[in-house]
Design a protein around this motif. Sequence first.
Motif, PDB file in Angstrom:
ATOM      1  N   ASN A  63       0.814  -1.226   0.000  1.00  0.00           N
ATOM      2  CA  ASN A  63       0.000   0.000   0.000  1.00  0.00           C
ATOM      3  C   ASN A  63       0.843   1.270   0.000  1.00  0.00           C
ATOM      4  OD1 ASN A  63      -1.498  -2.199   1.908  1.00  0.00           O
ATOM      5  ND2 ASN A  63      -2.923  -1.186   0.528  1.00  0.00           N
ATOM      6  N   PHE A  64       1.948   1.252   0.740  1.00  0.00           N
ATOM      7  CA  PHE A  64       2.815   2.437   0.811  1.00  0.00           C
ATOM      8  C   PHE A  64       4.281   2.024   0.787  1.00  0.00           C
ATOM      9  CE2 PHE A  64      -1.069   3.500   3.193  1.00  0.00           C
ATOM     10  CZ  PHE A  64      -1.456   4.682   2.559  1.00  0.00           C
ATOM     11  N   VAL A  65       5.100   2.840   0.126  1.00  0.00           N
ATOM     12  CA  VAL A  65       6.563   2.662   0.198  1.00  0.00           C
ATOM     13  C   VAL A  65       7.142   3.981   0.670  1.00  0.00           C
ATOM     14  CG1 VAL A  65       8.684   2.082  -1.029  1.00  0.00           C
ATOM     15  CG2 VAL A  65       6.526   1.025  -1.739  1.00  0.00           C
ATOM     16  N   VAL A  66       7.955   3.921   1.728  1.00  0.00           N
ATOM     17  CA  VAL A  66       8.595   5.118   2.263  1.00  0.00           C
ATOM     18  C   VAL A  66      10.096   4.954   2.067  1.00  0.00           C
ATOM     19  CG1 VAL A  66       8.921   6.543   4.321  1.00  0.00           C
ATOM     20  CG2 VAL A  66       6.738   5.373   3.952  1.00  0.00           C
ATOM     21  N   ALA A  67      10.697   5.836   1.252  1.00  0.00           N
ATOM     22  CA  ALA A  67      12.138   5.755   0.981  1.00  0.00           C
ATOM     23  C   ALA A  67      12.853   6.836   1.775  1.00  0.00           C
ATOM     24  CB  ALA A  67      12.401   5.928  -0.511  1.00  0.00           C
ATOM     25  N   VAL A  68      13.977   6.442   2.405  1.00  0.00           N
ATOM     26  CA  VAL A  68      14.727   7.372   3.255  1.00  0.00           C
ATOM     27  C   VAL A  68      16.188   7.356   2.826  1.00  0.00           C
ATOM     28  CG1 VAL A  68      15.371   7.939   5.630  1.00  0.00           C
ATOM     29  CG2 VAL A  68      13.196   6.796   5.186  1.00  0.00           C
ATOM     30  N   GLY A  69      16.778   8.548   2.638  1.00  0.00           N
ATOM     31  CA  GLY A  69      18.218   8.599   2.362  1.00  0.00           C
ATOM     32  C   GLY A  69      18.562   9.439   1.144  1.00  0.00           C
ATOM     33  N   PHE A 115      19.440   8.632  -1.792  1.00  0.00           N
ATOM     34  CA  PHE A 115      18.901   8.203  -3.090  1.00  0.00           C
ATOM     35  C   PHE A 115      17.365   8.082  -3.100  1.00  0.00           C
ATOM     36  CE2 PHE A 115      23.338   7.003  -3.432  1.00  0.00           C
ATOM     37  CZ  PHE A 115      23.641   7.558  -4.678  1.00  0.00           C
ATOM     38  N   ALA A 116      16.725   8.529  -1.988  1.00  0.00           N
ATOM     39  CA  ALA A 116      15.258   8.477  -1.935  1.00  0.00           C
ATOM     40  C   ALA A 116      14.615   9.251  -3.097  1.00  0.00           C
ATOM     41  CB  ALA A 116      14.773   8.987  -0.582  1.00  0.00           C
ATOM     42  N   PRO A 117      15.143  10.433  -3.482  1.00  0.00           N
ATOM     43  CA  PRO A 117      14.524  11.132  -4.621  1.00  0.00           C
ATOM     44  C   PRO A 117      14.593  10.313  -5.924  1.00  0.00           C
ATOM     45  CG  PRO A 117      15.887  12.655  -3.349  1.00  0.00           C
ATOM     46  CD  PRO A 117      16.173  11.283  -2.821  1.00  0.00           C
ATOM     47  N   ALA A 118      15.696   9.602  -6.154  1.00  0.00           N
ATOM     48  CA  ALA A 118      15.806   8.764  -7.356  1.00  0.00           C
ATOM     49  C   ALA A 118      14.794   7.622  -7.293  1.00  0.00           C
ATOM     50  CB  ALA A 118      17.221   8.200  -7.478  1.00  0.00           C
ATOM     51  N   THR A 119      14.616   7.055  -6.079  1.00  0.00           N
ATOM     52  CA  THR A 119      13.635   5.977  -5.891  1.00  0.00           C
ATOM     53  C   THR A 119      12.233   6.504  -6.201  1.00  0.00           C
ATOM     54  OG1 THR A 119      15.081   5.203  -4.105  1.00  0.00           O
ATOM     55  CG2 THR A 119      12.957   4.147  -4.281  1.00  0.00           C
ATOM     56  N   GLN A 120      11.964   7.721  -5.729  1.00  0.00           N
ATOM     57  CA  GLN A 120      10.642   8.307  -5.943  1.00  0.00           C
ATOM     58  C   GLN A 120      10.395   8.599  -7.433  1.00  0.00           C
ATOM     59  OE1 GLN A 120       9.688  12.014  -3.869  1.00  0.00           O
ATOM     60  NE2 GLN A 120       7.595  11.254  -3.649  1.00  0.00           N
ATOM     61  N   GLU A 121      11.439   9.033  -8.132  1.00  0.00           N
ATOM     62  CA  GLU A 121      11.303   9.262  -9.581  1.00  0.00           C
ATOM     63  C   GLU A 121      10.889   7.979 -10.289  1.00  0.00           C
ATOM     64  OE1 GLU A 121      14.266  11.243 -12.139  1.00  0.00           O
ATOM     65  OE2 GLU A 121      14.888  12.236 -10.276  1.00  0.00           O
ATOM     66  N   GLY A 122      11.500   6.881  -9.875  1.00  0.00           N
ATOM     67  CA  GLY A 122      11.158   5.583 -10.463  1.00  0.00           C
ATOM     68  C   GLY A 122       9.701   5.236 -10.212  1.00  0.00           C
ATOM     69  N   ALA A 123       9.252   5.505  -8.979  1.00  0.00           N
ATOM     70  CA  ALA A 123       7.847   5.225  -8.629  1.00  0.00           C
ATOM     71  C   ALA A 123       6.909   6.051  -9.500  1.00  0.00           C
ATOM     72  CB  ALA A 123       7.616   5.532  -7.151  1.00  0.00           C
ATOM     73  N   ARG A 124       7.293   7.310  -9.742  1.00  0.00           N
ATOM     74  CA  ARG A 124       6.425   8.216 -10.513  1.00  0.00           C
ATOM     75  C   ARG A 124       6.384   7.870 -11.999  1.00  0.00           C
ATOM     76  NH1 ARG A 124       8.155  13.751  -7.388  1.00  0.00           N
ATOM     77  NH2 ARG A 124       6.663  13.560  -5.676  1.00  0.00           N
ATOM     78  N   SER A 125       7.305   7.009 -12.434  1.00  0.00           N
ATOM     79  CA  SER A 125       7.268   6.588 -13.844  1.00  0.00           C
ATOM     80  C   SER A 125       6.178   5.544 -14.066  1.00  0.00           C
ATOM     81  CB  SER A 125       8.638   6.024 -14.259  1.00  0.00           C
ATOM     82  OG  SER A 125       8.833   4.738 -13.679  1.00  0.00           O
ATOM     83  N   THR A 126       5.500   5.134 -12.981  1.00  0.00           N
ATOM     84  CA  THR A 126       4.423   4.136 -13.086  1.00  0.00           C
ATOM     85  C   THR A 126       3.095   4.806 -12.729  1.00  0.00           C
ATOM     86  OG1 THR A 126       4.330   3.487 -10.758  1.00  0.00           O
ATOM     87  CG2 THR A 126       6.067   2.467 -12.087  1.00  0.00           C
ATOM     88  N   GLN A 127       2.016   4.037 -12.828  1.00  0.00           N
ATOM     89  CA  GLN A 127       0.702   4.589 -12.445  1.00  0.00           C
ATOM     90  C   GLN A 127       0.511   4.571 -10.928  1.00  0.00           C
ATOM     91  OE1 GLN A 127      -0.459   1.263 -14.703  1.00  0.00           O
ATOM     92  NE2 GLN A 127      -2.203   0.789 -13.390  1.00  0.00           N
ATOM     93  N   TYR A 128       1.515   3.997 -10.193  1.00  0.00           N
ATOM     94  CA  TYR A 128       1.354   3.850  -8.729  1.00  0.00           C
ATOM     95  C   TYR A 128       2.210   4.854  -7.967  1.00  0.00           C
ATOM     96  CZ  TYR A 128      -0.227  -0.663 -10.517  1.00  0.00           C
ATOM     97  OH  TYR A 128      -0.858  -1.648 -11.227  1.00  0.00           O
ATOM     98  N   GLY A 129       2.614   5.948  -8.629  1.00  0.00           N
ATOM     99  CA  GLY A 129       3.525   6.913  -8.012  1.00  0.00           C
ATOM    100  C   GLY A 129       3.072   7.429  -6.657  1.00  0.00           C
ATOM    101  N   MET A 156       4.379   6.183  -3.091  1.00  0.00           N
ATOM    102  CA  MET A 156       5.744   6.434  -2.625  1.00  0.00           C
ATOM    103  C   MET A 156       5.898   7.794  -1.971  1.00  0.00           C
ATOM    104  SD  MET A 156       9.200   5.705  -2.720  1.00  0.00           S
ATOM    105  CE  MET A 156       9.404   4.405  -3.914  1.00  0.00           C
ATOM    106  N   GLN A 157       6.563   7.802  -0.799  1.00  0.00           N
ATOM    107  CA  GLN A 157       6.965   9.059  -0.156  1.00  0.00           C
ATOM    108  C   GLN A 157       8.474   8.997   0.040  1.00  0.00           C
ATOM    109  OE1 GLN A 157       5.133  11.662   0.880  1.00  0.00           O
ATOM    110  NE2 GLN A 157       3.064  10.898   0.494  1.00  0.00           N
ATOM    111  N   ALA A 158       9.183  10.104  -0.203  1.00  0.00           N
ATOM    112  CA  ALA A 158      10.647  10.109  -0.088  1.00  0.00           C
ATOM    113  C   ALA A 158      11.103  11.150   0.929  1.00  0.00           C
ATOM    114  CB  ALA A 158      11.268  10.404  -1.451  1.00  0.00           C
ATOM    115  N   PHE A 159      12.087  10.780   1.745  1.00  0.00           N
ATOM    116  CA  PHE A 159      12.659  11.685   2.756  1.00  0.00           C
ATOM    117  C   PHE A 159      14.176  11.517   2.758  1.00  0.00           C
ATOM    118  CE2 PHE A 159       8.428  10.460   4.085  1.00  0.00           C
ATOM    119  CZ  PHE A 159       7.842  11.686   4.382  1.00  0.00           C
ATOM    120  N   LEU A 160      14.873  12.616   3.053  1.00  0.00           N
ATOM    121  CA  LEU A 160      16.343  12.521   3.094  1.00  0.00           C
ATOM    122  C   LEU A 160      16.830  11.954   4.424  1.00  0.00           C
ATOM    123  CD1 LEU A 160      17.276  15.846   1.263  1.00  0.00           C
ATOM    124  CD2 LEU A 160      17.449  13.513   0.376  1.00  0.00           C
ATOM    125  N   THR A 161      16.046  12.120   5.508  1.00  0.00           N
ATOM    126  CA  THR A 161      16.489  11.625   6.821  1.00  0.00           C
ATOM    127  C   THR A 161      15.381  10.826   7.514  1.00  0.00           C
ATOM    128  OG1 THR A 161      15.664  13.520   8.079  1.00  0.00           O
ATOM    129  CG2 THR A 161      17.877  13.735   7.129  1.00  0.00           C
TER     130      THR A 161
END
Length: 469
Positions: free
Chosen positions: A396-402, A404-418, A421-426
Motif C-alpha cells: 500500500n505504501f513505500v517510504v524511501a529514506v536517504g 537516493f530516496a529522490p531517485a527511488t521516488q522518480e522511479g515510482a512516478r514513472s508508473t501509475q502507482y507513483g 511512494m513518499q521520499a525523505f532525506l532523513t
Amino acid sequence: MHTSTTSTAALQPWTAEELVLATQGYWHNNQMPQGAIKRILTDSRHAEAGDAFLALKGERFDAHDFIAQVAEKGCQIAIVSQPVDVDICQLVVSDTRLALGALGAYRRQQNPQLKVIALTGSSGKTTTKEMLGSILSRIAPTLITRGNLNNDLGVPMMLLELRPEHQYAVMELGASHQGEIDYTSNLVQPHVAGILNIGTAHLGEFGGREGICRAKSEIYRHLAKNGTAIVPSADDFSEQIKTAVHHQKVLSFGQGGDIFASNIDLKPQETVFSLHTPQGLRTVTLPFAGEHNVDNALAAVAFALALEISLDDIVTGLEQAQGAKGRLNFIPHKHHLFIDDTYNANPTSMRAAAEVLAQQEGIRVMVIGDIGELGASAAIEHYKLGRDLVSVKGINFVVAVGEFAPATQEGARSTQYGKKMQAFLTQEQALPLLMNLVETHQTQSMSFLFKGSRFTHMEKLMAQLMEKL
C-alpha cells in the motif's frame, strides 16, 4: 543464534615456535615468550596477559601505535611489521595482514578432521549459512562464520577459533575486490565450495555483473581434488559459473538442477514445498517466508548432501533453523506486525522482501533505506527499485529514506502507482509520516517491513516508531 556472540570456549593455545613456523617471522632481540599463548587478537581493547596482539595497519590507522597500551594491560607479546620501542616480546613479520592469513591457514591445517564448506553469493549468504549451521551443528560441533567476518581479515580470524572438537566449518567468503576470494578460499581449503547467485551487490567495485561473477568464481580454485562444486542452475550466470568449475563432482540446485523444489506454498511466515534430491523426495515446512528462502534452502541442501549428510537430518535441520537477527524477523507489536529485515540490502533482496510483505495482513508499508556499494549505477538502480516496489500487488505504501530516496521516488512516478511512494532525506523527516499513517488507519492492523544497507541503520527508525505506538 550462531551469528552475534563471540566465542567463549577456550581456544587452542599456541607456542612461540608455532607462531614462527606459521608466519616465517623472527623474535626481535631473540626475546621469546615462555609458556602457552592463549589467543591471537587484533583488538587492543581486549588484550590481556597470555595474548598475542597482532598489529594491523589500515589506510587511516596503525595498530602499532597501541602496543604500549596493550603492554600496560599485561599483554606480553605483539606481532609487528616493524619493531617498536616497547618492552614486549615482538614477533617481526613482513606484513601483519598476511601474517594473520598465515596463522589462520596454519590453524586450519592443524585440524585435518575438519570438513569445510565455503560459500559466496550476492544475496542469501547469511540465511544459507544459518540453515547449514542448523543442519550440521545437530550432528557435530560446527564453526560458523559470525556476523560479517567474511573478508581477508575476518576469514582468518574465524579460523583462529577452530578447536579439535570441530568436525564441520561453514565459511562465508565475501568479495569486495578481485583476488580476495582466491586468497580466502586458499586459507580455508574447502571440501565443498559454491556460489548462491550473482546479483548486483558491489557493482561499483567490479564494473558490472560479469566482474562479480569472475570474482566469486575464484571460490572453486582451492577446492579439494575430490571435493564437490555447488552451482546454481537457474541463475543468469549459471553457464559462466560452470566454466569456472574443473571438478569431477558437481551438484546443482534450483529449477532444472539436481536439487529443486515443486508445489511451493508461500505462507505469511513460513513456506511448504516438495524437496527433490538425488537421495529422494521430502516435504519441507521451512520456518522462513518468501520464495527466495526456498532457493537458500535448496543451496543448503546441496552443500549438506555433498558432505554426505542424510536427507532426514537435512530436513530436520531446515525445519528447526532460525533466521539471523535483522533477517526477516517477525515482531508482533500492539495489533501491528513489524518485519525487521534491516541487517543489509541489495537490489535483489529488496525485491524479495517486498514479495514477503505483500503476503502479510492489513495495510502493508515498506520502509527502505539506501543501498550502498552500487558505484556509478546507484541512481539508476534506486530508480528501478522505486518503479518495481510500488508495482508489487498488495503493497500500500513505500517510504524511501536517504540520499537516493529522490531517485527511488522518480522511479515510482514513472508508473501509475507513483502516489504510493513518499521520499525523505532523513529518518527524522520520515517518522512523522509513519506515525500519521498509523493514526489514519487506526482501526486496521498494519504490517511494516524495514530494510536498508547496514550503514543506514533502519532498525533505529523501526524502534522509534514502535516506541511511539
